[in-house]
Design a protein around this motif. Structure first.
Motif, PDB file in Angstrom:
ATOM      1  N   SER A  33       0.652  -1.136  -0.599  1.00 30.02           N
ATOM      2  CA  SER A  33       0.012  -0.027  -0.365  1.00 30.02           C
ATOM      3  C   SER A  33       1.438   1.075  -0.173  1.00 30.02           C
ATOM      4  CB  SER A  33      -0.997   0.042   0.944  1.00 30.02           C
ATOM      5  OG  SER A  33      -0.276   0.212   2.370  1.00 30.02           O
ATOM      6  N   ARG A  34       2.103   1.769   0.479  1.00 27.51           N
ATOM      7  CA  ARG A  34       2.821   1.982   0.829  1.00 27.51           C
ATOM      8  C   ARG A  34       3.927   1.248   0.050  1.00 27.51           C
ATOM      9  NH1 ARG A  34       4.871   2.479   5.286  1.00 27.51           N
ATOM     10  NH2 ARG A  34       4.150   1.565   7.698  1.00 27.51           N
ATOM     11  N   PRO A  35       5.216   2.332  -0.199  1.00 27.56           N
ATOM     12  CA  PRO A  35       6.864   1.755   0.366  1.00 27.56           C
ATOM     13  C   PRO A  35       7.124   1.132   1.349  1.00 27.56           C
ATOM     14  CG  PRO A  35       6.512   3.826  -1.191  1.00 27.56           C
ATOM     15  CD  PRO A  35       5.466   3.896  -0.567  1.00 27.56           C
ATOM     16  N   ARG A  36       7.206   0.519   1.340  1.00 33.33           N
ATOM     17  CA  ARG A  36       8.178  -0.275   3.152  1.00 33.33           C
ATOM     18  C   ARG A  36       9.687  -0.426   2.678  1.00 33.33           C
ATOM     19  NH1 ARG A  36       4.587  -5.596   5.190  1.00 33.33           N
ATOM     20  NH2 ARG A  36       7.404  -6.197   5.433  1.00 33.33           N
ATOM     21  N   LEU A  37      10.259  -0.033   4.074  1.00 37.20           N
ATOM     22  CA  LEU A  37      11.816  -0.030   3.846  1.00 37.20           C
ATOM     23  C   LEU A  37      11.416  -1.132   5.340  1.00 37.20           C
ATOM     24  CD1 LEU A  37      14.188   1.663   3.158  1.00 37.20           C
ATOM     25  CD2 LEU A  37      13.507   3.495   5.212  1.00 37.20           C
ATOM     26  N   GLU A  38      12.916  -2.116   4.884  1.00 35.38           N
ATOM     27  CA  GLU A  38      13.174  -2.481   5.944  1.00 35.38           C
ATOM     28  C   GLU A  38      14.999  -3.159   6.440  1.00 35.38           C
ATOM     29  OE1 GLU A  38      10.693  -6.452   5.137  1.00 35.38           O
ATOM     30  OE2 GLU A  38      12.721  -6.747   5.034  1.00 35.38           O
ATOM     31  N   GLU A  73      10.619  -2.387  -0.616  1.00 38.35           N
ATOM     32  CA  GLU A  73       9.244  -2.788  -1.283  1.00 38.35           C
ATOM     33  C   GLU A  73       8.634  -2.150  -2.903  1.00 38.35           C
ATOM     34  OE1 GLU A  73       6.278  -4.640   0.794  1.00 38.35           O
ATOM     35  OE2 GLU A  73       5.626  -5.491  -1.415  1.00 38.35           O
ATOM     36  N   TRP A  74       9.036  -2.221  -3.262  1.00 40.11           N
ATOM     37  CA  TRP A  74       9.347  -1.338  -4.761  1.00 40.11           C
ATOM     38  C   TRP A  74       7.933  -1.261  -6.074  1.00 40.11           C
ATOM     39  CZ3 TRP A  74      12.156  -3.258  -9.491  1.00 40.11           C
ATOM     40  CH2 TRP A  74      12.970  -1.903 -10.672  1.00 40.11           C
ATOM     41  N   ARG A  79      10.646  -6.361  -4.462  1.00 40.52           N
ATOM     42  CA  ARG A  79      11.466  -5.880  -3.380  1.00 40.52           C
ATOM     43  C   ARG A  79      13.096  -5.716  -3.891  1.00 40.52           C
ATOM     44  NH1 ARG A  79      10.206  -8.146   2.221  1.00 40.52           N
ATOM     45  NH2 ARG A  79      10.566  -9.903   1.821  1.00 40.52           N
ATOM     46  N   ILE A  80      13.934  -4.619  -3.392  1.00 37.73           N
ATOM     47  CA  ILE A  80      14.831  -4.428  -3.851  1.00 37.73           C
ATOM     48  C   ILE A  80      15.895  -4.071  -2.877  1.00 37.73           C
ATOM     49  CG2 ILE A  80      14.750  -1.807  -4.380  1.00 37.73           C
ATOM     50  CD1 ILE A  80      16.940  -2.637  -7.423  1.00 37.73           C
TER      51      ILE A  80
END
Lengths: 265, 441
Positions: A33-38, A73-74, A79-80
């Protein structure tokens, strides 16, 4: 004519990406739903059989990496990740016979910088089974190390520097039917290659030898567990088996292990 | 005319000097025969198989009872079964002939084959029957010779040949030109090693046969046929020999012939040139010939000389020629070995066993002889240079010189630490020159 290893690797990566692209993203049930950063922390160890001197001689490259990076999550299902870190690489067993005085490296591990990138694509969920393809490429540039050569009538030393590249790409299936943890299995195209340069100086003698090396295997089978106790923290543990053909045709196996921590937010 | 006379006088002097050097060498024990027949025949020196044991393989369909019955009937005892190969190791009754049991088992229609339990040996220890007398290659402190009173050397006072051979036994692409009195072209330990019959500059023909003995000895030390169950082992197992005769039957040759021989060898495939000859007088002709060969990538080893005086020429041509002194079976400098700053290294040159021309050998002797002198020390260095060149064909002669120098053992360090005028950098060491150095943490 031998097909260069890097071209094989590139071709395999392209194939993997084609498979990913062919998959219907609409079927992905996990969407962003929105870019996720891990943020990621990755500890990786493997010992791989390598071949050199026209694939006539063999030894083992043992490497341990500690990397930190991020995974984003792009696009939907994609996912990159990017990683940088330090590594220790042990090339023991390599013999440099083109130097004026032949030298066998038994000097143990040497430090280096590593960097890499990964790409994942979620393909489908069937019941409790998730299917995805993932690829990862890591590069290590070893620091130059100088060591003395002893036992000769003139003082001597060698400078050594090694680098390697590691490409891995293939499908992974994860079972999501358990609460909190998820076992997974994967099969990958897996290739490692690189080179070590040794410069020798003994009295009035100088010599240099660059030794290309390549892994003896082309595949990896891996399995492990993802443990995600909450939404803010996850841990992955993975064991890999790298089959390769031994001289004479009998199968040989290398092993590797990695521990990964990720902190989604 | 005046110039011609002066040149002739100079040539005459060189001839005399070479003659003096070789005469001095011959006064030493060159050509002394000490090995009366019978010498240990192939296979006799050491047992060929385990005494009292045979190996038997039955045909696959033969039942266990039939097999056991065969053992019992012949009073053999089962030691063990090599299960994966389905072969039985048996002992025969004490005192019985192994050959007899092999024959009896062989006649049994249920037996596929039977054979003695042969002994195999590490290939780096050659099976040449006289190898045990070659202390220079492997010194265990053995008696050096067969006659009573033969000396014993100090263990490890050798060039570490067996260890070096683990890394390389040389290459047939490397040719050692022996510029000397020729080579016995039909000698059993040399004939298979010849690149060609060579060139005879004394008799001006294409057969460099040996009518003196010196050249055959030098050639054999450097590269005799090895692991052939006969004679001696050469330093460079696989290198080939190119005989070039520039010294006559008395061991004397003029500068022009020697120089011509050097140039011819360099132009005809030699990678190494062995010059076990010399003169107290410098010769520009020979110096230029050496430079010609060196510039063509040829490694040249030359004898320092045997008078105990200054280093002879061409060994003294420091930039292009590797000067070799002699040590003995205790790693001590040989008292006859010449000294000077030009000495690069040393090698064993006392009581060295080598092939000797058959035509010059009395009937009761084998065609081998003990000899001494820096000539024979030089041949060891030529052999080592051939091994290095075979392993690393891209090296220049100067690099090969450095490798031999830097890897030598400073065996007189107790008296003269470091490089000295007696043995240069030290006694050559094949192991350090050839085997990879281990790089440790």
């Amino acid at each position: 004519m031998a097909f260069p290893a890097h071209r094989c690797a590139a071709a395999a990566l392209a194939s993997a990406l084609a498979v990913i692209a062919a998959a219907n993203p609409a079927s992905a049930q996990e969407t962003a739903s929105r870019p996720r950063l891990e943020p990621l922390l990755d500890l990786d160890y493997s010992a791989r059989a390598i071949a050199w001197d026209e694939k006539e001689r063999f030894s083992t490259l043992a490497k341990a990496l500690l990397s930190a990076g991020v995974r984003i999550e792009w696009l939907k299902g994609w996912r990159i990740s990017a990683l940088v870190g330090l590594n220790m690489s042990d090339w023991s067993g390599l013999i440099f016979r083109s130097l004026p005085f032949s030298v066998e490296d038994q000097a143990g591990s040497r430090a280096g910088l590593s960097a890499g990138a990964g790409l994942e694509n979620f393909i489908a969920r069937l019941g409790s089974w998730d299917f995805k393809v993932e690829g990862r490429f890591m590069v290590s540039l070893g620091f130059k190390k100088t060591l003395p050569l002893s036992g000769l009538n003139e003082a001597g030393e060698v400078d050594m520097q090694g680098s390697w590249m590691h490409l891995r790409a293939g499908p992974v299936v994860t079972y999501r039917g358990f609460e909190g943890f998820s076992p997974f299995l994967g099969a990958s195209f897996d290739r490692i290659w690189g080179s070590v340069t040794m410069d020798e100086s003994v009295g009035d003698l100088q010599g240099s030898e660059k030794k290309p090396v390549s892994g003896r295997g082309w595949a990896a089978l891996s399995g492990g567990i993802l443990w995600e106790p909450g939404s803010a923290f996850g841990l992955g543990w993975e064991v890999s088996v790298y089959p390769y053909p031994k001289k004479g045709g009998s199968p040989g196996f290398d092993f590797g292990m990695s521990l990964k921590a990720f902190f989604p937010f | 005319m005046k110039r011609l006379t002066r040149r002739n006088a100079f040539l005459g002097l060189v001839v005399l000097a070479v003659a003096a050097l070789l005469a001095a060498a011959r006064a030493r024990p060159i050509g002394v025969m000490e090995l009366p027949r019978p010498c240990p025949a192939p296979g006799q020196a050491e047992p060929a198989y385990v005494e009292g044991q045979i190996l038997v393989k039955f045909k696959p369909q033969t039942g266990v009872v039939v097999r056991a019955a065969a053992f019992v009937a012949l009073e053999t005892r089962l030691v063990r079964r090599l299960s994966r190969l389905d072969i039985y190791l048996l002992t025969v009754p004490p005192g019985e002939s192994i050959d007899g049991f092999v024959e009896i088992f062989g006649r049994n229609p249920d037996v596929e084959y039977a054979e003695p339990n042969y002994l195999l040996r590490a290939s780096v220890t050659p099976n040449d029957t006289l190898f045990q007398y070659q202390y220079a290659l492997s010194n265990t402190g053995q008696q050096i010779g067969t006659i009573p009173g033969s000396p014993r050397g100090q263990a490890s006072a050798d060039i570490k040949a067996t260890a070096g051979w683990e890394e390389t036994k040389g290459s047939s692409n490397v040719v050692i030109a022996v510029i000397d009195t020729g080579i016995d072209l039909s000698h059993p330990d040399l004939k298979a090693k010849l690149k060609s019959p060579g060139r005879d500059f004394i008799n001006d023909d294409l057969e460099a046969d040996d009518d003196n003995g010196h050249g055959s000895m030098v050639a054999g030390i450097a590269a005799a046929e090895t692991n052939n169950r006969e004679g001696i082992a050469g330093v460079a197992w696989n290198a080939r020999l190119l005989p070039v005769k520039a010294l006559n039957a008395t061991g004397v040759g003029p500068s022009d012939k020697v120089a011509e021989a050097i140039r011819w060898a360099a132009d005809n495939g030699a990678g190494i040139i062995n010059l076990s000859l010399g003169s107290e007088t410098a010769s520009n002709t020979i110096r230029d010939a050496c430079k010609y060969a060196f510039d063509k990538g040829v490694f040249i080893a030359a004898a320092a000389g045997n008078g105990g005086g200054a280093v002879h020429y061409p060994a003294a041509y420091d930039n292009t020629v590797f000067a070799v002194a002699a040590t003995d079976y205790n790693d001590a400098r040989a008292d006859f070995s010449n000294t000077g700053p030009e000495v690069d290294a040393a090698a064993p040159g006392v009581r060295i066993l080598a092939p000797y021309p058959q035509a010059l050998t009395p009937a009761e002797y084998l065609p081998y002889a003990y000899g001494g002198g820096t000539s024979f020390a030089t041949a060891h260095v030529s052999g080592l240079a051939a091994l290095i060149k075979g392993l690393k064909p891209g090296l220049t002669p100067a690099q090969i010189m450095h490798i031999i120098r830097y890897s030598a053992d400073d065996v007189n360090a107790a008296q003269l630490r470091g490089t000295d005028e007696q043995i240069g950098y030290g006694r050559i060491n094949l192991e350090k020159a050839l085997v990879p150095l281990i790089l440790k943490k």
